[in-house]
Scaffold this motif. Structure first.
Motif, PDB file in Angstrom:
ATOM      1  N   ILE A   1     -17.286  35.341  16.360  1.00 39.92           N
ATOM      2  CA  ILE A   1     -15.870  35.247  16.701  1.00 39.92           C
ATOM      3  C   ILE A   1     -15.429  36.446  17.529  1.00 39.92           C
ATOM      4  O   ILE A   1     -14.748  36.289  18.550  1.00 39.92           O
ATOM      5  CB  ILE A   1     -15.015  35.123  15.419  1.00 39.92           C
ATOM      6  N   ILE A   2     -15.836  37.642  17.128  1.00 39.80           N
ATOM      7  CA  ILE A   2     -15.432  38.840  17.864  1.00 39.80           C
ATOM      8  C   ILE A   2     -16.077  38.871  19.244  1.00 39.80           C
ATOM      9  O   ILE A   2     -15.440  39.243  20.225  1.00 39.80           O
ATOM     10  CB  ILE A   2     -15.770  40.106  17.048  1.00 39.80           C
ATOM     11  N   ARG A   3     -17.322  38.451  19.321  1.00 40.27           N
ATOM     12  CA  ARG A   3     -18.026  38.480  20.607  1.00 40.27           C
ATOM     13  C   ARG A   3     -17.473  37.448  21.582  1.00 40.27           C
ATOM     14  O   ARG A   3     -17.304  37.739  22.766  1.00 40.27           O
ATOM     15  CB  ARG A   3     -19.514  38.229  20.389  1.00 40.27           C
TER      16      ARG A   3
ATOM     17  N   ALA B   1     -12.900  46.520  22.446  1.00 38.41           N
ATOM     18  CA  ALA B   1     -13.964  46.982  23.340  1.00 38.41           C
ATOM     19  C   ALA B   1     -15.063  45.930  23.445  1.00 38.41           C
ATOM     20  O   ALA B   1     -15.336  45.204  22.478  1.00 38.41           O
ATOM     21  CB  ALA B   1     -14.542  48.301  22.825  1.00 38.41           C
ATOM     22  N   PRO B   2     -15.696  45.822  24.618  1.00 38.11           N
ATOM     23  CA  PRO B   2     -16.754  44.813  24.775  1.00 38.11           C
ATOM     24  C   PRO B   2     -17.990  45.084  23.910  1.00 38.11           C
ATOM     25  O   PRO B   2     -18.705  44.171  23.562  1.00 38.11           O
ATOM     26  CB  PRO B   2     -17.092  44.866  26.257  1.00 38.11           C
ATOM     27  N   PHE B   3     -18.238  46.344  23.583  1.00 37.32           N
ATOM     28  CA  PHE B   3     -19.401  46.678  22.763  1.00 37.32           C
ATOM     29  C   PHE B   3     -18.979  46.938  21.321  1.00 37.32           C
ATOM     30  O   PHE B   3     -19.146  48.015  20.776  1.00 37.32           O
ATOM     31  CB  PHE B   3     -20.135  47.895  23.335  1.00 37.32           C
TER      32      PHE B   3
ATOM     33  N   PHE C   1     -17.146  46.051   8.274  1.00 33.86           N
ATOM     34  CA  PHE C   1     -17.423  47.357   8.850  1.00 33.86           C
ATOM     35  C   PHE C   1     -17.762  47.168  10.326  1.00 33.86           C
ATOM     36  O   PHE C   1     -18.720  46.491  10.673  1.00 33.86           O
ATOM     37  CB  PHE C   1     -18.565  48.040   8.100  1.00 33.86           C
ATOM     38  N   ILE C   2     -16.948  47.795  11.194  1.00 32.37           N
ATOM     39  CA  ILE C   2     -17.021  47.599  12.632  1.00 32.37           C
ATOM     40  C   ILE C   2     -17.541  48.868  13.289  1.00 32.37           C
ATOM     41  O   ILE C   2     -17.096  49.970  12.971  1.00 32.37           O
ATOM     42  CB  ILE C   2     -15.613  47.275  13.199  1.00 32.37           C
ATOM     43  N   SER C   3     -18.455  48.709  14.235  1.00 33.18           N
ATOM     44  CA  SER C   3     -18.956  49.810  15.031  1.00 33.18           C
ATOM     45  C   SER C   3     -18.553  49.570  16.482  1.00 33.18           C
ATOM     46  O   SER C   3     -18.753  48.481  17.018  1.00 33.18           O
ATOM     47  CB  SER C   3     -20.481  49.901  14.919  1.00 33.18           C
ATOM     48  N   VAL C   4     -17.985  50.603  17.113  1.00 32.75           N
ATOM     49  CA  VAL C   4     -17.505  50.490  18.486  1.00 32.75           C
ATOM     50  C   VAL C   4     -18.194  51.549  19.320  1.00 32.75           C
ATOM     51  O   VAL C   4     -18.185  52.737  18.970  1.00 32.75           O
ATOM     52  CB  VAL C   4     -15.974  50.681  18.557  1.00 32.75           C
ATOM     53  N   LEU C   5     -18.780  51.127  20.428  1.00 31.88           N
ATOM     54  CA  LEU C   5     -19.399  52.060  21.354  1.00 31.88           C
ATOM     55  C   LEU C   5     -18.314  52.563  22.292  1.00 31.88           C
ATOM     56  O   LEU C   5     -17.725  51.795  23.046  1.00 31.88           O
ATOM     57  CB  LEU C   5     -20.515  51.375  22.146  1.00 31.88           C
TER      58      LEU C   5
ATOM     59  N   LYS D   1     -10.450  56.928  21.289  1.00 32.44           N
ATOM     60  CA  LYS D   1      -9.341  56.073  21.716  1.00 32.44           C
ATOM     61  C   LYS D   1      -9.778  54.606  21.742  1.00 32.44           C
ATOM     62  O   LYS D   1      -9.052  53.720  21.296  1.00 32.44           O
ATOM     63  CB  LYS D   1      -8.836  56.492  23.092  1.00 32.44           C
ATOM     64  N   ALA D   2     -10.981  54.349  22.249  1.00 31.72           N
ATOM     65  CA  ALA D   2     -11.495  52.976  22.286  1.00 31.72           C
ATOM     66  C   ALA D   2     -11.674  52.431  20.872  1.00 31.72           C
ATOM     67  O   ALA D   2     -11.400  51.257  20.608  1.00 31.72           O
ATOM     68  CB  ALA D   2     -12.819  52.920  23.044  1.00 31.72           C
ATOM     69  N   GLN D   3     -12.119  53.272  19.950  1.00 39.82           N
ATOM     70  CA  GLN D   3     -12.299  52.843  18.573  1.00 39.82           C
ATOM     71  C   GLN D   3     -10.965  52.487  17.924  1.00 39.82           C
ATOM     72  O   GLN D   3     -10.836  51.447  17.273  1.00 39.82           O
ATOM     73  CB  GLN D   3     -13.004  53.937  17.767  1.00 39.82           C
ATOM     74  N   ASN D   4      -9.957  53.343  18.131  1.00 44.88           N
ATOM     75  CA  ASN D   4      -8.638  53.068  17.543  1.00 44.88           C
ATOM     76  C   ASN D   4      -7.998  51.832  18.165  1.00 44.88           C
ATOM     77  O   ASN D   4      -7.392  51.018  17.468  1.00 44.88           O
ATOM     78  CB  ASN D   4      -7.725  54.286  17.719  1.00 44.88           C
TER      79      ASN D   4
END
Length: 127
Positions: free
Chosen positions: A22-24, A33-35, A53-57, A61-64
């Protein structure tokens, strides 16, 4: 249902897989963020709540921004999850930022720096 039962493990795996899909592919929010990847999903034994649990590359700022985008799209994500999973109750999803991948990369860099400095010191001692 117990927390570590086989049924709970299967539910966690299915929710993880569907959340990733769903997120992708489903969220069009530019803040996400795309990644972005789902590292783990923990569904409560009563199937009412789920911690994703989400991991953002990217930077902080992109994570928030990604967390804000996911929280605003929570209704859509829950509806899609209910549509794809055949469960009596669709869990309420709480997104948590997971820093473990970033922490592991930083630790690997530090270990590499230490081993590199040890090998250069060892070469200086031999001469």
């Amino acid at each position: 249902m117990r927390k570590r039962s086989i049924k709970n493990t299967r539910v966690n795996t299915e929710v993880l897989r569907e959340l990733s899909n769903i997120i992708r592919g489903g969220i069009k929010d530019p803040r996400v963020a795309p990644f972005t990847s789902v590292v783990a999903a923990e569904v409560a034994p009563d199937l009412k709540t789920c911690k994703a649990f989400i991991s953002v590359l990217g930077d902080e700022k992109a994570q928030n921004d990604t967390l804000e985008g996911l929280k605003s799209a929570e209704g859509y994500i829950r509806r899609e999850l209910a549509r794809t999973l055949n469960m009596r109750n669709t869990p309420e999803i709480h997104f948590v930022l997971d820093q473990s991948i970033e922490y592991g990369v930083n630790m690997s860099k530090k270990i590499e720096e230490v081993t590199r400095s040890m090998t250069t010191e060892g070469e200086n001692d031999v001469e």
